[in-house]
Each structure stands twice: as C-alpha cells, then as structure tokens.
Write a protein that holds these residues in place. Structure first.
Motif, mmCIF file in Angstrom:
data_model
loop_
_atom_site.group_PDB
_atom_site.id
_atom_site.type_symbol
_atom_site.label_atom_id
_atom_site.label_comp_id
_atom_site.label_asym_id
_atom_site.label_seq_id
_atom_site.Cartn_x
_atom_site.Cartn_y
_atom_site.Cartn_z
ATOM 1 N N LEU A 112 0.829 -1.211 0.000
ATOM 2 C CA LEU A 112 0.000 0.000 0.000
ATOM 3 C C LEU A 112 0.860 1.257 0.000
ATOM 4 O O LEU A 112 0.571 2.231 -0.705
ATOM 5 N N PHE A 113 1.920 1.248 0.817
ATOM 6 C CA PHE A 113 2.778 2.430 0.901
ATOM 7 C C PHE A 113 3.536 2.614 -0.413
ATOM 8 O O PHE A 113 3.735 3.737 -0.884
ATOM 9 N N VAL A 114 3.964 1.509 -1.027
ATOM 10 C CA VAL A 114 4.638 1.601 -2.323
ATOM 11 C C VAL A 114 3.671 2.158 -3.364
ATOM 12 O O VAL A 114 4.034 3.018 -4.187
ATOM 13 N N LEU A 115 2.431 1.683 -3.318
ATOM 14 C CA LEU A 115 1.427 2.159 -4.258
ATOM 15 C C LEU A 115 1.139 3.641 -4.061
ATOM 16 O O LEU A 115 0.969 4.391 -5.031
ATOM 17 N N GLU A 116 1.125 4.078 -2.821
ATOM 18 C CA GLU A 116 0.887 5.500 -2.548
ATOM 19 C C GLU A 116 2.011 6.356 -3.122
ATOM 20 O O GLU A 116 1.757 7.386 -3.767
ATOM 21 N N MET A 117 3.246 5.949 -2.881
ATOM 22 C CA MET A 117 4.372 6.755 -3.342
ATOM 23 C C MET A 117 4.520 6.711 -4.871
ATOM 24 O O MET A 117 4.726 7.738 -5.520
ATOM 25 N N ALA A 118 4.398 5.526 -5.458
ATOM 26 C CA ALA A 118 4.563 5.411 -6.911
ATOM 27 C C ALA A 118 3.312 5.865 -7.651
ATOM 28 O O ALA A 118 3.391 6.350 -8.793
ATOM 29 N N GLY A 119 2.136 5.722 -7.022
ATOM 30 C CA GLY A 119 0.893 6.081 -7.692
ATOM 31 C C GLY A 119 0.690 7.561 -7.857
ATOM 32 O O GLY A 119 -0.057 8.005 -8.750
ATOM 33 N N SER A 120 1.351 8.368 -7.026
ATOM 34 C CA SER A 120 1.215 9.819 -7.197
ATOM 35 C C SER A 120 1.845 10.262 -8.507
ATOM 36 O O SER A 120 1.424 11.244 -9.122
ATOM 37 N N GLY A 121 2.893 9.523 -8.919
ATOM 38 C CA GLY A 121 3.559 9.822 -10.182
ATOM 39 C C GLY A 121 4.414 11.056 -10.156
ATOM 40 O O GLY A 121 5.070 11.400 -11.156
ATOM 41 N N GLU A 122 4.439 11.780 -9.047
ATOM 42 C CA GLU A 122 5.183 13.038 -8.985
ATOM 43 C C GLU A 122 6.664 12.748 -8.775
ATOM 44 O O GLU A 122 7.046 12.172 -7.752
ATOM 45 N N PRO A 123 7.510 13.116 -9.712
ATOM 46 C CA PRO A 123 8.949 12.861 -9.559
ATOM 47 C C PRO A 123 9.547 13.747 -8.479
ATOM 48 O O PRO A 123 8.970 14.763 -8.093
ATOM 49 N N VAL A 124 10.715 13.346 -8.029
ATOM 50 C CA VAL A 124 11.415 14.151 -7.023
ATOM 51 C C VAL A 124 11.798 15.501 -7.603
ATOM 52 O O VAL A 124 11.642 16.546 -6.966
ATOM 53 N N SER A 125 12.278 15.487 -8.835
ATOM 54 C CA SER A 125 12.658 16.741 -9.497
ATOM 55 C C SER A 125 11.513 17.189 -10.410
ATOM 56 O O SER A 125 10.969 16.374 -11.173
ATOM 57 N N PRO A 126 11.143 18.458 -10.382
ATOM 58 C CA PRO A 126 9.997 18.931 -11.191
ATOM 59 C C PRO A 126 10.246 18.884 -12.694
ATOM 60 O O PRO A 126 9.305 18.927 -13.480
ATOM 61 N N ASP A 127 11.528 18.784 -13.117
ATOM 62 C CA ASP A 127 11.802 18.769 -14.557
ATOM 63 C C ASP A 127 11.782 17.369 -15.151
ATOM 64 O O ASP A 127 12.152 17.170 -16.307
ATOM 65 N N LEU A 128 11.362 16.371 -14.375
ATOM 66 C CA LEU A 128 11.269 15.004 -14.865
ATOM 67 C C LEU A 128 9.803 14.643 -15.120
ATOM 68 O O LEU A 128 8.895 15.183 -14.476
ATOM 69 N N PRO A 129 9.560 13.686 -16.020
ATOM 70 C CA PRO A 129 8.179 13.285 -16.294
ATOM 71 C C PRO A 129 7.626 12.445 -15.148
ATOM 72 O O PRO A 129 8.359 11.962 -14.285
ATOM 73 N N VAL A 130 6.303 12.247 -15.148
ATOM 74 C CA VAL A 130 5.665 11.440 -14.113
ATOM 75 C C VAL A 130 5.998 9.976 -14.349
ATOM 76 O O VAL A 130 6.404 9.567 -15.438
ATOM 77 N N GLY A 131 5.803 9.155 -13.313
ATOM 78 C CA GLY A 131 6.121 7.744 -13.417
ATOM 79 C C GLY A 131 5.091 6.967 -14.199
ATOM 80 O O GLY A 131 3.984 7.440 -14.485
ATOM 81 N N LEU A 132 5.465 5.703 -14.468
ATOM 82 C CA LEU A 132 4.594 4.846 -15.267
ATOM 83 C C LEU A 132 3.398 4.325 -14.474
ATOM 84 O O LEU A 132 2.410 3.887 -15.068
ATOM 85 N N LEU A 133 3.490 4.301 -13.139
ATOM 86 C CA LEU A 133 2.418 3.746 -12.311
ATOM 87 C C LEU A 133 1.477 4.817 -11.776
ATOM 88 O O LEU A 133 0.780 4.600 -10.777
ATOM 89 N N THR A 134 1.445 5.962 -12.423
ATOM 90 C CA THR A 134 0.590 7.056 -11.955
ATOM 91 C C THR A 134 -0.877 6.611 -11.963
ATOM 92 O O THR A 134 -1.371 6.045 -12.944
ATOM 93 N N ILE A 135 -1.559 6.833 -10.826
ATOM 94 C CA ILE A 135 -2.963 6.450 -10.675
ATOM 95 C C ILE A 135 -3.845 7.645 -11.036
ATOM 96 O O ILE A 135 -3.690 8.731 -10.448
ATOM 97 N N PRO A 136 -4.769 7.464 -11.981
ATOM 98 C CA PRO A 136 -5.700 8.569 -12.282
ATOM 99 C C PRO A 136 -6.550 8.901 -11.052
ATOM 100 O O PRO A 136 -6.911 8.030 -10.274
ATOM 101 N N ARG A 137 -6.894 10.167 -10.940
ATOM 102 C CA ARG A 137 -7.701 10.640 -9.802
ATOM 103 C C ARG A 137 -7.081 10.164 -8.469
ATOM 104 O O ARG A 137 -7.731 9.628 -7.585
ATOM 105 N N PHE A 138 -5.762 10.368 -8.379
ATOM 106 C CA PHE A 138 -5.017 9.956 -7.180
ATOM 107 C C PHE A 138 -5.560 10.638 -5.930
ATOM 108 O O PHE A 138 -5.672 10.021 -4.862
ATOM 109 N N ASP A 139 -5.901 11.940 -6.035
ATOM 110 C CA ASP A 139 -6.362 12.685 -4.863
ATOM 111 C C ASP A 139 -7.686 12.156 -4.338
ATOM 112 O O ASP A 139 -8.006 12.328 -3.154
ATOM 113 N N ALA A 140 -8.509 11.529 -5.207
ATOM 114 C CA ALA A 140 -9.792 11.005 -4.741
ATOM 115 C C ALA A 140 -9.606 9.837 -3.767
ATOM 116 O O ALA A 140 -10.521 9.492 -3.017
ATOM 117 N N LEU A 141 -8.430 9.236 -3.807
ATOM 118 C CA LEU A 141 -8.144 8.111 -2.897
ATOM 119 C C LEU A 141 -7.424 8.566 -1.621
ATOM 120 O O LEU A 141 -6.766 7.757 -0.952
#
Length: 681
Positions: free
Chosen positions: A149-178
């Motif tokens: 669950l914690f891995v899913l939370e961190m990877a599902g946000s898709g937000e990279p550490v650096s703002p100039d990088l693209p989002v991750g592959l496991l980004t969850i749509p409507r992440f904030d709704a969860l």
C-alpha cells in the motif's frame, strides 16, 4: 568456501553496492551543479545517509551474525534507499521520455519498501531474529501483506522528485480522490512502528540484564526517530531533514547486537530523557508565557528576550531535580544510602535471598550474590559479562563472606556512590551471615548430640542384648533346672546352683560396668576432687613396678554441672593414663583452677618428644572439650608434656574450696588460706 563465508561475502558485496549507489548519486549531483539545498530537496542527502547507515550496519550484523535476518533486512533497506537517488540521477542523465518515466517509477517505488516493510519487520524480530512468540505471526503477516500500500501511494502519485522530470509509469488517475486510503496507509505505517515498539517493550520486561541493555539501545533510538518522523508524515511543511533521525535506528541495532557493552546505555538514556523532558517543559513554559505577554503587552520590543530570560530562570532549578528523578529510575537509590539500608533491613527477616534481591532492586544492579567460604549462599540476577566486583562482609574483624556485585554495562567498576552504599549495606549483611553461621553451627551441634545419644543407646542395647541378656537367660534356665532336680538329683542341683551363683555375679559385674560407663560412680560417692585423687592413687605404681609421684591440687573450685564434672574427670584420667603408660616421667601434677573458666592442667617431667600423633584417647579429649564449648591444647614441652583444657563456667555463684589429697593423709576440705599439698608415692 563455507556457508558462513558465502554469507559474509554476499553481505560485503551488497554493502559495496549501497556505497557505490550513494557515491554515484552524490557525484552526479555535484557534477550537475546542485547546491546543498538541491541535494536536500532531491532526497540525495536523506536517502543517501539512510542508505549508508542501514546498508553498512546491516553488513556488520550479517558479517558477525549471518544467521540473524535483521542484518539482511537492513541491507535490503539500504539498497532501497540508495536506489531512489541513483534512479533519480540517472533519469536526469538519460534521454528518452519512456526511459525517464521508468527511472522515475523506480525512484518512487524503491524507498517505500524500506520504511513500510524492512524496518518494522526488523524491529519486530529484534534482537535474535525470532518473533516474540507464535502469536506475533499475525503482526508479521499483516506488515508484509499491507506493505505494498505504501509503495502504491508513493509510486501512484507519479510526482517525480525533481519537477523537470516526467511522471512515473504507475501514476494512478484521480489519485487525490483516494486520499482516505493514503491517510490509512500513513496510519498503517505508524501503527507498524508502534506495534514493533510494543513488542520491544514486552521483550524488555521479559529479558534478562543483557537483553535489557540491548533493547535500551533500540528503544532510545526508535523513540527519538518516531518523535521526529511523525510530524513529517502528517504535518505539511515539516523539514525533510527530520528524516535524518531514522539512521539512529540501524546504528542502535548494530551496537545492540554486536557491541551492546560499548558503553553504559543507562547513562545515555538518563541524559537523553533528562534533556527531552526539560525541553518539553521549556517549550511549554515558553509557549504559555508568549501567549500571556501577547495579551498583556502591546509593544513587541524586548518581549522575546524577556521570555527567554524568564524561562531560563525557571528551568535552572528544575534541571537537577529532573536529573535526580531520571537517575533514580535508572540507577535506583544509590544517592540515598539511608533508603537502601532501610529496604535491605526490612528484608533481613526474609533471609539472605530476600536481602540480595532488595539490594539489586534498590541499586538497579544486574547481579548481586553472597558467597561464604567459596559457596554461593544467595543470588539475584545473572552474572554480567562486564565483570563482578567484590565487597567483603566483615564481623568482629573477621571476613565472613563476600558480597558479589555485577558491574553495569559500560562501567569499568563500581562508582564511589555505589561503593559507599554497599559499604553501608555490608554491615547488616555481615551480621546476617554471622547469625546464619551460628545457626548452622548450632544445628550441627544438635545433630552431633543426637548422633552421640543414639550411638550411646545403640551401645547400651548391644551390651544388654549380647552380654547381660544371655547371662540372665542362662540364670533363669539354671534356676528352673535346679528346682526340678533338687529332690531327684541333689548333687546335680548343687552343681547348677554353683554355676547359677557365678553367672549372677557376672551379671552384676556387667551391670556395674554399664553404670560406670554412663557416669563414674566415684563422682557421686566421693566428688570430683576425691575421685581424681582415688584415680591418682591407683596410678601411682606402673605395671613394671616403678613408682610415679602424682600431685592433685584444686583452687577455688565451685560446684560444677554434672556434664562438666564428667568431662573434667574423663579428660584428667585419660591424660594421667597416657603419662603412666607412655611418658618416662617420675612426677605428674594435676591442677584444677577456677576463675572466669574452669582450667584443667596435667603436666609431667618426662623426656620431651616430638609432635604428638592424635590417637583415640587424644581425640576423645578434644571431642569432650568441644561438646561443652571449651578448648584443649596438648603436646610436648621443654620440660616434659602438658595437657590443658578450658571450659566456660555457668553463671552461678561460686563456692570456692581448696582441696589437697595424698596417699597418707586422705582427702581434706579446707579454706583457701589453709591449703595443703600432699603427694602420692
């Protein structure tokens, strides 16, 4: 290579991997022109430090304890933390949108396993790598099952550490709704750590002294880390650097498992708790005063300085008292000797086991024991590997035993405060050991008396059964036979009566012998002095016909108890018998004197010989003297030989008499001023 060697090689390789990953991430950041703040914001500092501490500490544990899974969990934790900054650095270095997305996903998904799985599981298994009990399996299973669950939370946000990088592959749509799920995940992480801490607390209560020292290291580090990390998980805006408290945990675990005796953890905990409590008090007072001054003082000038000074004045006297409370919790009452002495004294009636337990509890010592003559009498706790200090237990100038005290972890020996308290406690302990020794001696004396009584009864029974019994039975049969033959065969009846008379006299002789063995009849018929004079008369001529002159004198002799009379008579006659039989003496002197004790002395002018070899007679004299609490010395002298026995007298008023006797004048009782000395030739 052995299995252990393979494991050590693997541990070293994994630790090297962690170091290489961290060095690469830092080197890339520096080469890319990142400043300190950039390294912090990109989690290079925090993840790098956590990776190094977990990885290297895990390698140390796995190297020294390869069978303990905690070392391997820490190595996995270190790899997870190190992979995040490495993947982030590589994402900056590579070209290609998909490649960058993959590395961002790895960066986001690597470190949550460390916090959500490896760390709480290691805490749950601390310190031996096994669960507290089978009932704790559900906790381990729950931690493993919910860690994704914690891995899913961190990877599902898709937000990279650096703002100039693209989002991750496991980004969850409507992440904030969860968001409720992610909040539950954060609570789950906190619950996993708290559950591990509860397990550690239970282990602490059940552990021995060595186990408690191990657990104190981890408990201290875990509580500090939890206090710092909890706000970061729930309070927005908390600085990232609070995560630097987490490396305290692997360091504490490595020290606890490999070198928990490095220093006195109690001292560390004492100071840490003191300053933690004091800091909380200071923060509370500061906040209260700021609120109060805000409502009373309109001007802001000088307010902060005034509050700071006021808080310092309040806290200054609080610190010593706070330190005393913490020290008492960790070191007991060693700064209050009277309290320790009172607690120990209250346990004296419970025996030495209660006393040593009270001493150990009062001073928070790992081990306390009392040893007497090399024998362990009572103990509490287990002897520590750090060593045992010894305090002598002295009574009347004699060392009766030793008080063994276990040295606390990290201490080279007992402190001056500990020694002062133990010196005070040693006094009643020495009295208790002395009383125990007297009780043991009394019990031994009673057992000897009972044994001697039973042996005497056995001897009497044997003598009566084997000697007097058959004789009397024969007398009865002879009397019956004589009665039957008196009219039919008178000569035969006369013969039987003659034999009957001889058997009867033999029986009477046996009875007299038995009576004489119980108590010499001469003591009752003549008294002690006259009885001794009678024996001296009988010994005045040796078997070869040579004479020996024996002088018997008695000064200030009061009435004596029956047991003391018998002992004096037996010792004196045995000593005179030895002189007559074995010494080439022409004179012997038997003296009885009374002062604070009864003294019996037998001397002769025989040729001096070498050291005496104890025989039956000499041993019997020693035994008789010891039975009545007296002392006996016997041996050669420059002018012959001497036997001297001393007995304590009962507390009765003496009736002194001076008695002398001789072969010509008999025995006289005269006043002390009328003493005469007569000789037996």
């Amino acid at each position: 290579m052995t299995t252990s060697g393979n494991r050590r090689g693997l541990a070293g390789a994994l630790a090297a991997l962690v170091v290489v990953e961290v060095v690469f991430a830092v080197a890339y950041g520096v080469a890319a022109g990142w400043g300190w703040q950039d390294l912090v914001d990109n989690f290079v500092v925090t993840n790098g430090l956590m990776a190094l501490t977990f990885g290297l500490c895990g390698a140390v544990i796995a190297w020294h304890r390869p069978a303990n899974p905690i070392g391997w969990l820490f190595l996995a934790d270190g790899i997870g933390h190190a992979t995040t900054p490495v993947a982030d650095a590589l994402a900056h270095a590579v070209d290609g949108h998909v490649a960058q997305q993959l590395l961002v996903t790895i960066s986001l998904a690597a470190w949550p396993w460390s916090i959500g799985l490896f760390l709480p599981l290691a805490l749950l298994l601390f310190p031996d790598g096994r669960l507290l009990s089978p009932r704790w399996r559900w906790a381990a299973i729950a931690i493993i099952a919910t860690s994704p669950l914690f891995v899913l939370e961190m990877a599902g946000s898709g937000e990279p550490v650096s703002p100039d990088l693209p989002v991750g592959l496991l980004t969850i749509p409507r992440f904030d709704a969860l968001q409720p799920l992610w909040t539950a995940t954060e609570v789950r992480n906190l619950a996993a750590i708290v559950l591990a801490l509860v397990c550690l607390a239970i282990r602490y209560r059940r552990a021995d002294e060595a186990g408690r020292r191990q657990l104190l290291w981890l408990l201290l580090a875990s509580v500090i880390a939890l206090l710092f990390v909890t706000p970061w998980a729930f309070v927005a805006g908390t600085p990232i650097l609070v995560l630097l408290a987490i490396p305290l945990i692997p360091i504490a675990v490595a020290v606890a498992i490999v070198r928990y005796q490095l220093l006195d953890i109690r001292l560390v905990v004492s100071r840490a708790l003191t300053w933690a409590l004091l800091s909380l008090v200071a923060i509370g007072i500061y906040a209260a005063l700021v609120a109060l001054l805000d409502s009373l003082i309109a001007s802001q000038v000088g307010r902060s300085a005034a509050v700071t000074v006021f808080v310092a004045l309040i806290i200054a006297p609080v610190l010593p008292r706070l330190q005393q409370l913490v020290d008492r919790a960790l070191y007991g009452d060693r700064n209050n000797p009277a309290r320790v002495a009172s607690r120990v004294g209250s346990q004296l009636s419970a025996g030495l086991p209660g006393v040593v337990a009270a001493t150990r509890s009062a001073l928070r010592l790992p081990y306390v024991a009392i040893r007497v003559d090399g024998t362990l009498i009572a103990s509490a706790g287990s002897p520590p590997a750090a060593g045992v200090s010894v305090v002598p237990l002295s009574y009347g100038g004699e060392v009766l035993g030793l008080l063994e005290v276990g040295t606390r972890s990290g201490e080279a020996g007992l402190s001056s405060a500990d020694r002062s308290v133990l010196a005070l406690v040693a006094v009643p302990l020495a009295v208790a050991v002395h009383a125990m020794r007297l009780s043991a001696e009394l019990q031994t004396s009673r057992e000897k008396l009972v044994s001697a009584r039973e042996e005497e009864r056995r001897r009497l029974r044997r003598d009566l059964h084997d000697g007097l019994g058959p004789t009397l039975t024969g007398v009865a049969f002879a009397a019956d036979a004589a009665a039957n033959l008196i009219t039919k065969d008178t000569p035969r009846a006369v013969e039987l009566l003659t034999r009957l008379r001889a058997d009867t006299r033999a029986a009477i002789t046996d009875v007299r012998r038995l009576v004489d063995d119980l108590r010499p009849p001469a003591l009752d018929e003549l008294g002690l002095i006259a009885a001794l004079q009678q024996r001296a008369d009988q010994m005045s001529i040796r078997a070869d016909g040579t004479p020996i002159r024996v002088t018997v004198t008695a000064d200030g002799l009061p009435p004596l108890p029956a047991a003391l009379e018998v002992a004096a008579y037996r010792i004196a006659t045995e000593a005179l018998t030895n002189v007559v039989r074995h010494a080439s003496a022409t004179t012997a002197v038997l003296s009885l004197r009374c002062g604070t004790e009864l003294e019996i002395e037998i001397t002769d002018n025989g040729t001096p010989t070498g050291a005496w070899h104890p025989g039956v007679g000499l041993q019997a004299m020693h035994d008789r003297t010891a039975e009545l609490g007296g002392t006996l010395t016997a041996g050669p002298t420059p002018t012959g030989s001497k036997v001297q026995a001393r007995f304590p007298l009962p507390t009765t008023a003496p009736l002194p008499t001076t008695i002398t006797a001789s072969a010509t004048g008999g025995a006289e009782h005269r006043s002390p001023n009328d003493a005469a000395s007569l000789e037996v030739r």
